[in-house]
Design an enzyme around this catalytic site. Sequence first.
Site, PDB file in Angstrom:
ATOM      1  N   LYS A  76      13.899  32.980  77.750  1.00  0.00           N
ATOM      2  CA  LYS A  76      13.787  31.722  78.477  1.00  0.00           C
ATOM      3  C   LYS A  76      15.044  30.896  78.209  1.00  0.00           C
ATOM      4  O   LYS A  76      15.530  30.862  77.070  1.00  0.00           O
ATOM      5  CB  LYS A  76      12.531  30.980  77.990  1.00  0.00           C
ATOM      6  CG  LYS A  76      12.201  29.708  78.752  1.00  0.00           C
ATOM      7  CD  LYS A  76      10.866  29.110  78.266  1.00  0.00           C
ATOM      8  CE  LYS A  76      10.462  27.871  79.033  1.00  0.00           C
ATOM      9  NZ  LYS A  76       9.151  27.331  78.615  1.00  0.00           N
ATOM     10  N   SER A 151       5.811  26.470  82.234  1.00  0.00           N
ATOM     11  CA  SER A 151       7.209  26.364  82.570  1.00  0.00           C
ATOM     12  C   SER A 151       7.998  27.657  82.356  1.00  0.00           C
ATOM     13  O   SER A 151       9.139  27.753  82.813  1.00  0.00           O
ATOM     14  CB  SER A 151       7.853  25.271  81.713  1.00  0.00           C
ATOM     15  OG  SER A 151       7.796  25.613  80.341  1.00  0.00           O
ATOM     16  N   SER A 175       2.610  26.678  78.678  1.00  0.00           N
ATOM     17  CA  SER A 175       3.713  27.320  79.405  1.00  0.00           C
ATOM     18  C   SER A 175       3.954  28.791  79.146  1.00  0.00           C
ATOM     19  O   SER A 175       4.774  29.404  79.827  1.00  0.00           O
ATOM     20  CB  SER A 175       5.013  26.571  79.136  1.00  0.00           C
ATOM     21  OG  SER A 175       5.031  25.404  79.911  1.00  0.00           O
TER      22      SER A 175
HETATM   23  N1  GLN Z   1       2.586  21.959  82.137  1.00  0.00           N
HETATM   24  C1  GLN Z   1       2.688  21.209  80.925  1.00  0.00           C
HETATM   25  C2  GLN Z   1       3.724  20.126  81.098  1.00  0.00           C
HETATM   26  O1  GLN Z   1       4.229  19.989  82.156  1.00  0.00           O
HETATM   27  C3  GLN Z   1       3.035  22.111  79.776  1.00  0.00           C
HETATM   28  C4  GLN Z   1       4.429  22.581  79.807  1.00  0.00           C
HETATM   29  C5  GLN Z   1       4.782  23.430  78.630  1.00  0.00           C
HETATM   30  O2  GLN Z   1       3.925  24.018  77.970  1.00  0.00           O
HETATM   31  N2  GLN Z   1       6.056  23.471  78.329  1.00  0.00           N
HETATM   32  O3  GLN Z   1       4.035  19.412  80.204  1.00  0.00           O
END
Ligand code: GLN
Length: 490
Positions: A76, A151, A175
Site C-alpha cells: 500500500k 482504503s 481498511s
Molecule cells: N473508512 C474508514 C475511514 O474512512 C476507515 C479507513 C481506514 O481504516 N483507514 O476513516
Amino acid sequence: MIEHSLQAIARALANREISSVELTQHYLDRIDRHNPRLNAYLSVDAASSLAQASAADAQLAKGEGGPLTGIPIAHKDIFCAKGWLTTCGSRMLSNFVSPYDAAVISRFKAAGAVMLGKTNMDEFAMGSSNETSFYGPVNNPWDTSRVPGGSSGGSAAAVAARLTPAATGTDTGGSIRQPAALCNLTGLKPTYGVVSRYGMIAFASSLDQAGPLGRSAADCATLLNVMAGFDERDSTSLDRTPEDYSRELAVTTNAKPLAGLRIGLPEQFFGEGCSPEVMQLVESAITEYRKLGAETVTISLPSMTLSVAAYYVIAPAEASSNLARFDGVRYGYRAPEYQDLNELYCRSRAQGFGAEVKRRILIGTYVLSHGYYDAYYLQAQRIRRLIANDFTRAFQQCDVIVGPTSPSTAFKLGEKASDPVQMYLSDIYTIAVNLAGLPGISIPCGFAGGLPAGLQLIGDYFTEARLLNVAHRYQQANPWHLQRPTSFDD
Ligand code: GLN
C-alpha cells in the site's frame, strides 16, 4: 502459478522450477496488461523489482531462502519505501520520494521478498471505496463498475486480479477487512501494537495498524510472521516473544477440528443495517462452523452502536494533528504562488489536500478546540472505553465473535461518493475492533449476484494464531476463497 499459495510458490522457487526473476517478470507483465483497467498500482519499478528478484535467486541458489524469499509482494502506498514515490494517495505527497524504509518494508526486504509496486489507496487512508485517491478510483476486479472497498482498495484489487500473490494494507476503521470482503480475499487486522507503525504515514495513530491481504488465512499467517515484531522506533510497538502465526494450521483429519470453540454472535450484528443477501451468506457460514464442531452463543455489545459516532470524532481529531506536518515547507506539495508564509501554508494545504481530508481536518480541529473538547473528544474517548469493556465481557462467554464484515457487497462507483455519512456506515461492523485495539479477520463466505461477501471473525488481544486457524478450517471445508474473477486470466 497465479493460483499457487505462498507456500507452493516458495516450494517451486526452492526446487528451481521457476526463478524469482521469471516469477517477478510474470507479475510485471500481468500488471502491464491489466492495471489500466483497475488502477490498482500507483507505481511500479521493474528494474528495481527485478534486481531484488535476482538477489533472491542468488540466495535461493545457495539453498538459503525463507518462506518469502523471491516472492513478489505489493505494498500500500502508505508505507515509506526508500527510493520509491510514496504518495499516500494524495497530491500533497505527489512528489515525495521516501529517503527511508518503513518497518514493514524493511521486514519484507529482510525476508527476501520482492517489492512489486505501490498500490492505490484512499487519500491518507480516509475512505471506504478508494474514490478519495488523488490518482483516481480503483475498479473492483469482480465488476469494474464497482468499488473495491477502501482504503486499501489498490492492494485488494491487485491480489484479487492476481496482479500480485499478496499485499500489505492498513486498517484504521476497516481498511483491510472491508476491501478483503468486497474482493473475495482474506485480510487480517492484527492487535494494535503487533506490527510497527514506523514509516507508515499516520492517519489516526491510536487506531492505525498494518496487516496482510492475501488469498487465504494460511497466506496471511505467512505474511504476518514477517510483519509482526517489536520495534523500538514505534513507541506503541509491543515487546512480545515472537510467535509463529501458522502454528495452528497443521493438516488434520479431524472432522470436527473446531470442537469446543465458542462462537459469539452479537445481537447488534444481526439486527438492522445489513443487506439480506449478505446476512444470508453470513448465516450459512455460521451453519458451516457448527458442522466443524463450534458452538454458538448469543452475546451483546451494547455500546457498539456508538462506534461510528465515536470513531468520527477520535479519528479526525488525531488526523488533524498528524496532518499538521504537511505545510508545504519541508517536503511534499507547495503551492506555486504565494505572497507570504501564511499564504504558503494556506495555499499548499488548500491545493494539496482533497475534499475528504479537509473535512476530517475541519472536524478534528473543531472537536479538539476549547469549549468543544469536553463535549466531543472526551465523550468519544469514554465511549471508546465502554466499547472495549463490552468486548472484554463478551470474551468471557466466547472465544471468537462472528458477523458480517461489510453491510453490503461492492457498491457502484459514485454511489456513495457524495454522501459521507452513507460512506462512513460501510464500516459499522469493523470500527469497534479498532477502537478496542483487537484483532479481526475477514474471509470470503460466498457470493450474492456474482459479488463476494465477507465474514468477520474478531478475537481477544493477541489471538491472531487462533483467528487464523478458525479462518483456515472454514476455508478448507468451504473454498470460496479459491474463486477468482475470470476476466484477468490471459
Ligand atoms: N473508512 C474508514 C475511514 O474512512 C476507515 C479507513 C481506514 O481504516 N483507514 O476513516
